[in-house]
Every structure is written in C-alpha cells, then in structure tokens.
Scaffold this motif. Structure first.
Motif, mmCIF file in Angstrom:
data_model
loop_
_atom_site.group_PDB
_atom_site.id
_atom_site.type_symbol
_atom_site.label_atom_id
_atom_site.label_comp_id
_atom_site.label_asym_id
_atom_site.label_seq_id
_atom_site.Cartn_x
_atom_site.Cartn_y
_atom_site.Cartn_z
ATOM 1 N N VAL A 258 -8.051 11.716 63.195
ATOM 2 C CA VAL A 258 -7.448 10.974 64.298
ATOM 3 C C VAL A 258 -7.735 9.481 64.152
ATOM 4 C CG1 VAL A 258 -7.504 10.649 66.806
ATOM 5 C CG2 VAL A 258 -7.502 12.948 65.848
ATOM 6 N N ARG A 309 -11.149 12.713 73.359
ATOM 7 C CA ARG A 309 -9.821 13.280 73.088
ATOM 8 C C ARG A 309 -8.916 13.180 74.313
ATOM 9 N NH1 ARG A 309 -12.510 17.547 69.527
ATOM 10 N NH2 ARG A 309 -11.739 17.029 67.429
ATOM 11 N N THR A 320 -3.938 14.331 68.708
ATOM 12 C CA THR A 320 -4.823 15.413 68.289
ATOM 13 C C THR A 320 -4.335 16.702 68.927
ATOM 14 O OG1 THR A 320 -7.123 16.184 68.244
ATOM 15 C CG2 THR A 320 -6.400 14.999 70.213
#
Length: 353
Positions: A258, A309, A320
């Motif tokens: 990421v 996240r 992600t």
C-alpha cells in the motif's frame, strides 16, 4: 575436509551477511540515481551516495555485526543469559531495515519538495528489504535443525506401514477400586456414584454440559499409508517453518505494498505507513512461540494497522482489500474477548454459553 556443521555455519553466516549488505547497496543506488535526476545529471552527488553506502556497510560490519556474532557464538557477556529475544534479528532490523526505510522516506520527501515523480521504489520494500528480513528470520529459526535427513526430534505422527487401531478403555480411580473392594466384602451393592468401575452422575457437570456418557470405550482410527500415498501424510518441521515464517509477514507485506501506491507515496501518509510497519517488524526480535507474541501482535500490528487502513480507505478509497481490515478487526476483538472478557465473573457463570 571441513565438517558438515562448519559448512552449514559458513552458509548461514554468508547468507545473513548478504541480506545485511544487499538491501542497503540497492536502495542507496536507487536513491543516488534519483538524486542525479533531481540535480540534472550531477554525477558527483551520485558517487558520493554510493561511497557513503560502502562506508556505512563497512563500518557497521566491523563495529557492530562481527562483534555481536562473535559474542553470541562464544557465549560471552550478557549474551549467554539471553533466552527470550534474539540479538541477531534486533541488530539486523536496526542496521539494515531501518536505514532502508529511512532512505525510501527521504526519496519521497525529495520528490515531493521538487515536484517530480521519478521513482516510487515500488518493488524494493517488499521484494528486497522485507524478503531479506524473512531470510534472516528463517536462518535463525532453522539453525537447530539438520539440513539433510530427518530432523532431530521429528514426531512421526500418523506415519506407519498400515492402519492402526487404538483401543482406549476407561480405568477406574483408586478410590473407586477401594469402594468396590469394600462393597464386595460387605456384600452390598455400590452406590449410584460408582458402578461397574466407572463414575456415574458426574459427566453432566463437566464444562457445564449435560451430556451423558453413552459408552466407556473409545476407538481412535489413525489412518496412515506407505508407498505412493505416504507423500500426502508425511510432515517435516523444516517445511512448516518456512510456511509459518512467510505467513507471519503476510499482513506486513500488504501494508508495504500500500505504501508503494503513487498517491500515498507522494503524500504525507507514507510516513505513518512505514513507521507502523517498522514497529510491527520488531516482533521478529522475540523468540518464536513466545507468549509475548500474542499481545505484541495486537499492540504493534493489528490495532495500528486497523486504524491506518480505515484512514487510508477513507482518504484514498479502496487502496487495500477489505479482507485485511476484517482480519485486523476480528483478531483485536477475539484478543479482547478470550484473554480479557472471559476472565470476568459474569462470563464464568454456568448459565452463560
């Protein structure tokens, strides 16, 4: 002719030293090329960075890496009292992984300030830096095992020349046998609690379940085969060691991937990504199968990765997979429930599930 142990020792040390040097040389060379592009082809800056990488590797090898290895092999100083953590992996993370991450962050900062987008170091953090750390971790784990033949202490579970039938029969306790002897002498029957050498009326109290015992005999069938089907039943801890090590770093690999997304790499979010990844890598310092790994995994990886996240998805979209978000949520919830909530008195009542 050198012995097998000597050859294995030399192979391990050369591999770990290569994992220490190669990532630094490659990452610094990419950074030097980036500096040359930013400075409009200035070769002086390029060779200064390359020379600095050589000087750094030489100095840390002679001043830190070699002395640490020497004291560990000779078991001198405080190294002989170390049992809960691994000094080699800690030294590697501080001397190799940390500088590589710092160089990647510096390259992001340089490109952001100059308004250029030449290199995002897409494959280097995962394919080189993290892979080198995994190799060092595998070497430290596999040292006690032999590289050829059967592993020492290998359990031969479910391995035999044919099917095996194990017959388990319940054995009465000493108190039950004494009561049987007294009952036979007095000519009286046993009470309802002890009958025919087995305990009755108490199976319903085990674990809070009302499950009467239907039979006092249990048959366990262990099917194992030889020949062509033996391949599907054989187990080896060395193979499982490799698999467990790569699975251990799977979440960290995704987070580093990421960080290589162009929108994130050229923004300020690259710094929390690499900082949290580095803190999660410190778990490698703890010995495998340590009780500390559960709490360290939640505090240094699962919870920080979950928060990061969620923020990245809210800002950049689905950069992600949601699978990793659900994984972080479930691991954190199960850690809190099984290790904290189940210890409370309200969850210990027999009326609860």
């Amino acid at each position: 002719m050198p012995s097998v142990k000597t050859v294995k020792l030399v192979f391990y040390e050369v591999l770990q030293f290569a994992c220490l040097c190669v990532p630094i040389f490659v990452v610094l060379q990419r950074f030097a090329s980036l500096v040359r592009l930013v400075r409009k082809g200035d070769t002086t800056a390029y060779w200064l960075v390359v020379a600095g990488s050589i000087a750094y590797v030489t100095s840390v090898t002679l001043l830190v890496w070699v002395p640490v290895k020497f004291f560990i092999f000779k078991q001198r100083g405080f190294f002989k009292e170390i049992t809960n953590w691994r000094p080699v992996t800690l030294t590697y993370v501080l001397l190799s992984t940390l500088p590589c991450f710092a160089i990647v962050l510096a390259s992001s900062k340089v490109q952001a300030e100059t308004g250029t987008q030449h290199d995002v170091f897409t494959e280097l953090p995962v394919s080189l830096v993290l892979f080198a750390l995994i190799c060092v971790d595998i070497v430290e784990r596999i040292r006690p095992f032999s590289l050829k033949g059967q592993a020492d202490g290998l359990e031969s579970d479910f391995v035999s020349s044919g099917p095996v039938l194990t017959h388990l029969e319940q054995v009465s306790s000493v108190s039950a046998q004494l009561q049987q002897a007294n009952g036979s002498e007095n000519g009286s029957a046993l009470g309802p609690e002890v009958k025919n050498g087995s305990v009755q009326g108490r199976w319903s109290d085990v674990d809070g379940y009302n499950t009467p015992r239907s039979s006092s005999r249990t048959y366990l069938h262990f099917h194992s085969y030889s020949g062509s089907r033996y391949f599907f039943w054989v187990r080896d801890p060395r193979h499982e060691l490799f698999l467990d090590t790569f699975m251990f770093w799977l979440d960290t690999v995704e987070m580093l991937r990421v960080g290589g997304v162009r929108e994130i790499f050229y923004s300020g979010w690259i710094f929390p990504v690499y900082i949290l990844v580095f803190f999660s890598m410190l778990r490698v310092v703890v010995i495998p199968n340590s009780p500390l790994l559960a709490s360290l995994g939640v505090l240094s990886q699962e919870l920080p990765f979950l928060i990061l996240r969620i923020c990245l998805i809210g800002v950049f979209g689905f950069v992600t997979p949601v699978l990793y978000v659900m994984k972080n949520i479930l691991v954190c919830l199960m850690f809190v429930y099984f290790l904290l909530l189940t210890k409370l008195k309200i969850f210990s009542r027999e009326t609860m599930f």
